[in-house]
Write a protein that holds these residues in place. Sequence first.
Motif, PDB file in Angstrom:
ATOM      1  N   ILE A   1      29.591  -1.119 -45.813  1.00  0.00           N
ATOM      2  CA  ILE A   1      31.167  -1.386 -45.326  1.00  0.00           C
ATOM      3  C   ILE A   1      31.323  -1.862 -44.012  1.00  0.00           C
ATOM      4  O   ILE A   1      31.717  -2.866 -43.507  1.00  0.00           O
ATOM      5  N   LEU A   2      30.397  -1.274 -43.041  1.00  0.00           N
ATOM      6  CA  LEU A   2      30.327  -1.788 -41.808  1.00  0.00           C
ATOM      7  C   LEU A   2      29.512  -3.394 -41.547  1.00  0.00           C
ATOM      8  O   LEU A   2      30.045  -3.951 -40.697  1.00  0.00           O
TER       9      LEU A   2
ATOM     10  N   ASP B   1      30.224  -5.463 -43.447  1.00  0.00           N
ATOM     11  CA  ASP B   1      31.434  -6.191 -43.584  1.00  0.00           C
ATOM     12  C   ASP B   1      31.999  -6.747 -42.253  1.00  0.00           C
ATOM     13  O   ASP B   1      32.541  -7.931 -42.370  1.00  0.00           O
ATOM     14  N   LEU B   2      32.197  -5.777 -41.639  1.00  0.00           N
ATOM     15  CA  LEU B   2      32.788  -5.679 -40.232  1.00  0.00           C
ATOM     16  C   LEU B   2      32.042  -6.875 -39.349  1.00  0.00           C
ATOM     17  O   LEU B   2      32.589  -7.605 -38.678  1.00  0.00           O
TER      18      LEU B   2
ATOM     19  N   LEU C   1      32.712 -10.248 -40.225  1.00  0.00           N
ATOM     20  CA  LEU C   1      34.098 -10.675 -39.641  1.00  0.00           C
ATOM     21  C   LEU C   1      34.025 -11.286 -38.305  1.00  0.00           C
ATOM     22  O   LEU C   1      34.371 -12.406 -37.930  1.00  0.00           O
TER      23      LEU C   1
END
Lengths: 233, 81
Positions: free
Chosen positions: A45-46, A48-49, A52
Amino acid sequence: MVLIPEVVPTITASLYLPAVYLAMIVGFLGLTGIAIQKKDIHILILTDLVGLAMLIMVAAVGTDLAEALVLPGLVVELAEIMAISEILISREMRKIENAEPIDRVIARKHSVFPFPLKLDMEIMTTAPNFIALVMILYGAFLTGFTGGAVAGGGILFYIFSRKARGLPVIVIDGIGAISGFSWCLWIIGFVLFFIAPQYWLLLLFMAACGLFLKVASKLGLIGAMMREEYKKE
Amino acid sequence: MFFYTGCILAILGSIATVVGPGVKDPIVRTFNTEVAAIGLSLIFLVYNHTLALMTFIAATAVTTLILLRVITRLEEIGADA
Protein backbone atom coordinates in the motif's frame (compact mmCIF):
# COMPACT_ATOMS: atom_id res chain seq x y z
CA MET A 1 20.04 29.15 -13.39
CA VAL A 2 17.18 27.19 -14.92
CA LEU A 3 16.47 27.36 -18.64
CA ILE A 4 12.71 27.72 -19.28
CA PRO A 5 11.41 27.40 -22.85
CA GLU A 6 9.11 30.19 -24.05
CA VAL A 7 6.12 27.87 -24.52
CA VAL A 8 5.88 27.24 -20.76
CA PRO A 9 3.34 29.57 -19.10
CA THR A 10 4.71 31.68 -16.24
CA ILE A 11 2.32 30.15 -13.71
CA THR A 12 3.65 26.66 -14.46
CA ALA A 13 7.21 27.91 -14.07
CA SER A 14 6.39 29.60 -10.75
CA LEU A 15 4.72 26.45 -9.37
CA TYR A 16 7.59 24.19 -10.38
CA LEU A 17 9.68 24.45 -7.21
CA PRO A 18 6.81 24.04 -4.71
CA ALA A 19 5.59 21.00 -6.62
CA VAL A 20 9.02 19.38 -6.64
CA TYR A 21 9.46 20.01 -2.91
CA LEU A 22 5.99 18.58 -2.28
CA ALA A 23 6.87 15.47 -4.28
CA MET A 24 10.07 15.06 -2.27
CA ILE A 25 8.22 15.39 1.05
CA VAL A 26 5.54 12.88 0.05
CA GLY A 27 8.13 10.47 -1.37
CA PHE A 28 10.26 10.76 1.77
CA LEU A 29 7.27 10.04 4.02
CA GLY A 30 6.30 7.03 1.91
CA LEU A 31 9.82 5.61 1.88
CA THR A 32 10.16 6.11 5.65
CA GLY A 33 6.94 4.15 6.08
CA ILE A 34 8.29 1.36 3.89
CA ALA A 35 11.51 1.26 5.91
CA ILE A 36 9.60 0.97 9.21
CA GLN A 37 6.97 -1.57 8.13
CA LYS A 38 7.53 -5.31 8.43
CA LYS A 39 4.33 -6.66 6.84
CA ASP A 40 4.26 -7.12 3.08
CA ILE A 41 0.72 -5.97 2.48
CA HIS A 42 1.39 -2.64 4.21
CA ILE A 43 4.52 -2.18 2.11
CA LEU A 44 2.43 -2.76 -1.02
CA ILE A 45 0.00 0.00 0.00
CA LEU A 46 2.85 2.38 0.81
CA THR A 47 4.37 1.70 -2.63
CA ASP A 48 1.18 3.24 -3.99
CA LEU A 49 1.98 6.40 -2.01
CA VAL A 50 5.50 6.61 -3.48
CA GLY A 51 3.87 6.24 -6.91
CA LEU A 52 1.79 9.35 -6.14
CA ALA A 53 4.98 11.28 -5.32
CA MET A 54 6.40 10.19 -8.68
CA LEU A 55 3.29 11.49 -10.46
CA ILE A 56 3.52 14.88 -8.70
CA MET A 57 7.14 15.18 -9.83
CA VAL A 58 6.16 14.42 -13.44
CA ALA A 59 3.12 16.74 -13.34
CA ALA A 60 5.36 19.64 -12.25
CA VAL A 61 6.94 19.67 -15.72
CA GLY A 62 3.65 21.09 -17.03
CA THR A 63 2.63 21.34 -20.73
CA ASP A 64 1.82 18.34 -22.92
CA LEU A 65 5.10 16.63 -22.13
CA ALA A 66 3.92 15.96 -18.57
CA GLU A 67 0.65 14.51 -19.83
CA ALA A 68 2.52 12.19 -22.18
CA LEU A 69 4.72 11.04 -19.30
CA VAL A 70 1.95 10.58 -16.71
CA LEU A 71 0.04 7.98 -18.75
CA PRO A 72 2.88 5.39 -18.97
CA GLY A 73 3.64 6.05 -15.29
CA LEU A 74 0.06 5.09 -14.40
CA VAL A 75 0.19 1.96 -16.57
CA VAL A 76 3.42 0.78 -15.00
CA GLU A 77 2.12 1.40 -11.48
CA LEU A 78 -1.11 -0.52 -12.16
CA ALA A 79 0.71 -3.50 -13.68
CA GLU A 80 3.24 -3.53 -10.85
CA ILE A 81 0.60 -3.56 -8.11
CA MET A 82 -1.36 -6.33 -9.87
CA ALA A 83 1.72 -8.53 -10.28
CA ILE A 84 2.97 -8.04 -6.73
CA SER A 85 -0.49 -8.74 -5.27
CA GLU A 86 -0.69 -12.06 -7.14
CA ILE A 87 2.80 -13.02 -5.93
CA LEU A 88 1.84 -12.15 -2.33
CA ILE A 89 -1.28 -14.31 -2.43
CA SER A 90 0.43 -17.34 -3.96
CA ARG A 91 3.36 -17.09 -1.53
CA GLU A 92 1.09 -16.99 1.51
CA MET A 93 -0.87 -19.97 0.18
CA ARG A 94 2.29 -21.99 -0.23
CA LYS A 95 3.43 -21.03 3.28
CA ILE A 96 0.20 -22.38 4.72
CA GLU A 97 0.44 -25.59 2.70
CA ASN A 98 3.96 -26.22 3.95
CA ALA A 99 3.11 -25.35 7.56
CA GLU A 100 3.23 -27.74 10.53
CA PRO A 101 0.35 -30.26 10.69
CA ILE A 102 -1.17 -28.56 13.77
CA ASP A 103 -1.30 -25.27 11.96
CA ARG A 104 -2.67 -27.05 8.95
CA VAL A 105 -5.84 -28.09 10.73
CA ILE A 106 -6.46 -24.48 11.62
CA ALA A 107 -5.61 -23.43 8.12
CA ARG A 108 -8.06 -25.90 6.64
CA LYS A 109 -10.88 -24.35 8.62
CA HIS A 110 -10.28 -21.18 6.64
CA SER A 111 -10.49 -22.69 3.20
CA VAL A 112 -8.00 -21.36 0.67
CA PHE A 113 -10.94 -20.49 -1.52
CA PRO A 114 -12.89 -17.39 -0.58
CA PHE A 115 -16.17 -18.00 1.18
CA PRO A 116 -19.41 -16.73 -0.31
CA LEU A 117 -20.05 -13.09 0.41
CA LYS A 118 -23.44 -11.50 -0.06
CA LEU A 119 -22.98 -8.15 -1.73
CA ASP A 120 -26.46 -6.70 -1.82
CA MET A 121 -26.32 -3.08 -2.87
CA GLU A 122 -28.96 -1.02 -4.63
CA ILE A 123 -26.48 0.40 -7.14
CA MET A 124 -25.51 -3.06 -8.31
CA THR A 125 -29.02 -4.04 -9.40
CA THR A 126 -30.43 -0.84 -10.90
CA ALA A 127 -27.49 1.16 -12.24
CA PRO A 128 -25.07 -1.13 -14.18
CA ASN A 129 -26.76 -0.89 -17.60
CA PHE A 130 -26.85 2.89 -17.66
CA ILE A 131 -23.44 3.55 -16.09
CA ALA A 132 -21.69 0.98 -18.30
CA LEU A 133 -23.34 2.38 -21.44
CA VAL A 134 -22.37 5.99 -20.66
CA MET A 135 -18.81 5.09 -19.71
CA ILE A 136 -18.25 2.89 -22.79
CA LEU A 137 -19.63 5.54 -25.15
CA TYR A 138 -17.53 8.27 -23.55
CA GLY A 139 -14.46 6.01 -23.62
CA ALA A 140 -14.97 5.23 -27.31
CA PHE A 141 -15.21 8.96 -27.94
CA LEU A 142 -11.92 9.59 -26.13
CA THR A 143 -9.96 6.60 -27.58
CA GLY A 144 -6.39 5.95 -26.56
CA PHE A 145 -5.32 4.85 -23.12
CA THR A 146 -7.66 7.25 -21.32
CA GLY A 147 -10.66 6.02 -23.27
CA GLY A 148 -9.64 2.44 -22.60
CA ALA A 149 -9.43 3.09 -18.89
CA VAL A 150 -12.82 4.86 -18.77
CA ALA A 151 -14.62 2.25 -20.88
CA GLY A 152 -12.81 -0.53 -19.04
CA GLY A 153 -14.09 0.89 -15.75
CA GLY A 154 -17.63 0.68 -17.15
CA ILE A 155 -17.16 -2.90 -18.38
CA LEU A 156 -15.57 -3.88 -15.05
CA PHE A 157 -18.52 -2.51 -13.10
CA TYR A 158 -21.04 -4.18 -15.41
CA ILE A 159 -19.41 -7.61 -15.34
CA PHE A 160 -18.84 -7.35 -11.59
CA SER A 161 -22.45 -6.63 -10.73
CA ARG A 162 -24.39 -8.87 -13.15
CA LYS A 163 -25.86 -12.02 -11.64
CA ALA A 164 -24.79 -14.64 -14.22
CA ARG A 165 -21.56 -16.30 -13.09
CA GLY A 166 -18.86 -18.17 -14.94
CA LEU A 167 -17.82 -16.95 -18.34
CA PRO A 168 -17.29 -19.86 -20.73
CA VAL A 169 -13.59 -20.52 -21.34
CA ILE A 170 -13.97 -19.64 -25.02
CA VAL A 171 -15.16 -16.13 -24.13
CA ILE A 172 -12.17 -15.49 -21.86
CA ASP A 173 -9.82 -16.79 -24.55
CA GLY A 174 -11.61 -14.60 -27.07
CA ILE A 175 -11.13 -11.49 -24.96
CA GLY A 176 -7.44 -12.35 -24.67
CA ALA A 177 -7.22 -12.71 -28.45
CA ILE A 178 -8.90 -9.32 -29.04
CA SER A 179 -6.42 -7.79 -26.64
CA GLY A 180 -3.47 -9.36 -28.50
CA PHE A 181 -4.70 -8.33 -31.96
CA SER A 182 -5.32 -4.75 -30.86
CA TRP A 183 -1.83 -4.63 -29.38
CA CYS A 184 -0.51 -5.58 -32.83
CA LEU A 185 -2.69 -2.85 -34.35
CA TRP A 186 -1.09 -0.33 -32.02
CA ILE A 187 2.46 -1.42 -32.84
CA ILE A 188 1.82 -1.49 -36.62
CA GLY A 189 0.22 1.95 -36.48
CA PHE A 190 3.17 3.29 -34.54
CA VAL A 191 5.83 1.82 -36.87
CA LEU A 192 4.06 2.95 -40.06
CA PHE A 193 3.80 6.41 -38.54
CA PHE A 194 7.55 6.77 -39.12
CA ILE A 195 7.68 4.91 -42.44
CA ALA A 196 4.73 6.61 -44.15
CA PRO A 197 4.03 9.92 -42.40
CA GLN A 198 1.58 11.06 -45.13
CA TYR A 199 -1.06 8.65 -43.74
CA TRP A 200 -0.73 10.08 -40.23
CA LEU A 201 -4.46 10.42 -39.54
CA LEU A 202 -5.25 6.78 -40.39
CA LEU A 203 -2.26 5.55 -38.39
CA LEU A 204 -3.14 7.76 -35.43
CA PHE A 205 -6.62 6.23 -35.33
CA MET A 206 -5.20 2.71 -35.70
CA ALA A 207 -2.94 3.22 -32.72
CA ALA A 208 -5.60 4.96 -30.60
CA CYS A 209 -8.31 2.36 -31.25
CA GLY A 210 -5.85 -0.50 -30.71
CA LEU A 211 -4.86 0.86 -27.32
CA PHE A 212 -8.52 1.51 -26.46
CA LEU A 213 -9.56 -2.10 -27.18
CA LYS A 214 -6.52 -3.47 -25.39
CA VAL A 215 -6.99 -1.59 -22.12
CA ALA A 216 -10.79 -1.97 -22.07
CA SER A 217 -10.65 -5.75 -22.58
CA LYS A 218 -7.98 -6.17 -19.91
CA LEU A 219 -10.03 -4.26 -17.34
CA GLY A 220 -13.06 -6.35 -18.32
CA LEU A 221 -11.08 -9.46 -17.39
CA ILE A 222 -10.30 -7.96 -13.97
CA GLY A 223 -14.06 -7.50 -13.50
CA ALA A 224 -14.68 -11.17 -14.33
CA MET A 225 -11.94 -12.17 -11.86
CA MET A 226 -13.42 -10.07 -9.05
CA ARG A 227 -16.90 -11.50 -9.63
CA GLU A 228 -15.60 -15.06 -9.46
CA GLU A 229 -14.20 -14.20 -6.04
CA TYR A 230 -17.05 -12.29 -4.46
CA LYS A 231 -20.24 -13.61 -6.01
CA LYS A 232 -19.94 -17.26 -5.00
CA GLU A 233 -23.20 -18.53 -3.67
CA MET B 1 -5.39 28.33 -4.44
CA PHE B 2 -6.31 24.84 -5.65
CA PHE B 3 -2.61 24.11 -5.89
CA TYR B 4 -1.93 24.79 -2.22
CA THR B 5 -5.07 22.95 -1.14
CA GLY B 6 -3.78 20.02 -3.16
CA CYS B 7 -0.35 20.30 -1.51
CA ILE B 8 -1.86 20.31 1.98
CA LEU B 9 -4.11 17.34 1.18
CA ALA B 10 -1.23 15.38 -0.31
CA ILE B 11 1.03 15.96 2.70
CA LEU B 12 -1.74 15.28 5.25
CA GLY B 13 -2.79 12.18 3.35
CA SER B 14 0.71 10.77 3.23
CA ILE B 15 1.31 11.47 6.94
CA ALA B 16 -2.02 9.79 7.71
CA THR B 17 -1.05 6.81 5.57
CA VAL B 18 2.27 6.34 7.33
CA VAL B 19 1.45 7.06 11.00
CA GLY B 20 -2.25 7.94 11.11
CA PRO B 21 -4.75 6.46 13.59
CA GLY B 22 -5.78 2.88 12.96
CA VAL B 23 -3.27 2.13 10.21
CA LYS B 24 -2.64 -1.31 11.69
CA ASP B 25 -5.66 -2.29 9.61
CA PRO B 26 -4.63 -2.45 5.94
CA ILE B 27 -8.07 -1.29 4.79
CA VAL B 28 -7.78 1.95 6.78
CA ARG B 29 -4.35 2.47 5.29
CA THR B 30 -5.72 2.04 1.77
CA PHE B 31 -8.43 4.61 2.39
CA ASN B 32 -5.90 7.08 3.78
CA THR B 33 -4.01 6.79 0.49
CA GLU B 34 -7.14 8.13 -1.21
CA VAL B 35 -6.74 11.47 0.62
CA ALA B 36 -3.32 11.95 -0.93
CA ALA B 37 -4.78 10.86 -4.28
CA ILE B 38 -7.41 13.64 -4.08
CA GLY B 39 -4.58 16.12 -3.45
CA LEU B 40 -2.79 14.88 -6.56
CA SER B 41 -6.02 15.19 -8.58
CA LEU B 42 -6.28 18.87 -7.54
CA ILE B 43 -2.69 19.44 -8.67
CA PHE B 44 -3.46 17.84 -12.05
CA LEU B 45 -6.47 20.15 -12.27
CA VAL B 46 -4.29 23.23 -11.73
CA TYR B 47 -1.95 22.17 -14.52
CA ASN B 48 -4.89 21.51 -16.91
CA HIS B 49 -3.86 17.89 -17.40
CA THR B 50 -7.33 16.68 -18.42
CA LEU B 51 -6.34 13.32 -19.88
CA ALA B 52 -3.93 12.56 -17.06
CA LEU B 53 -6.59 13.44 -14.47
CA MET B 54 -9.21 11.21 -16.08
CA THR B 55 -6.85 8.28 -16.49
CA PHE B 56 -5.64 8.76 -12.94
CA ILE B 57 -9.17 8.57 -11.55
CA ALA B 58 -9.93 5.39 -13.51
CA ALA B 59 -6.60 3.81 -12.55
CA THR B 60 -7.07 4.69 -8.86
CA ALA B 61 -10.45 2.97 -8.83
CA VAL B 62 -8.94 -0.19 -10.30
CA THR B 63 -5.93 -0.05 -7.94
CA THR B 64 -8.24 0.22 -4.93
CA LEU B 65 -10.24 -2.79 -6.15
CA ILE B 66 -7.06 -4.85 -6.57
CA LEU B 67 -5.72 -3.85 -3.14
CA LEU B 68 -9.04 -4.65 -1.43
CA ARG B 69 -9.05 -8.05 -3.16
CA VAL B 70 -5.57 -8.85 -1.85
CA ILE B 71 -6.46 -7.72 1.67
CA THR B 72 -9.65 -9.77 1.91
CA ARG B 73 -7.96 -12.75 0.29
CA LEU B 74 -5.05 -12.69 2.73
CA GLU B 75 -7.40 -12.36 5.71
CA GLU B 76 -9.48 -15.30 4.54
CA ILE B 77 -6.55 -17.66 4.25
CA GLY B 78 -5.48 -16.42 7.68
CA ALA B 79 -2.05 -15.29 6.56
CA ASP B 80 0.06 -13.08 8.79
CA ALA B 81 1.53 -10.99 6.00
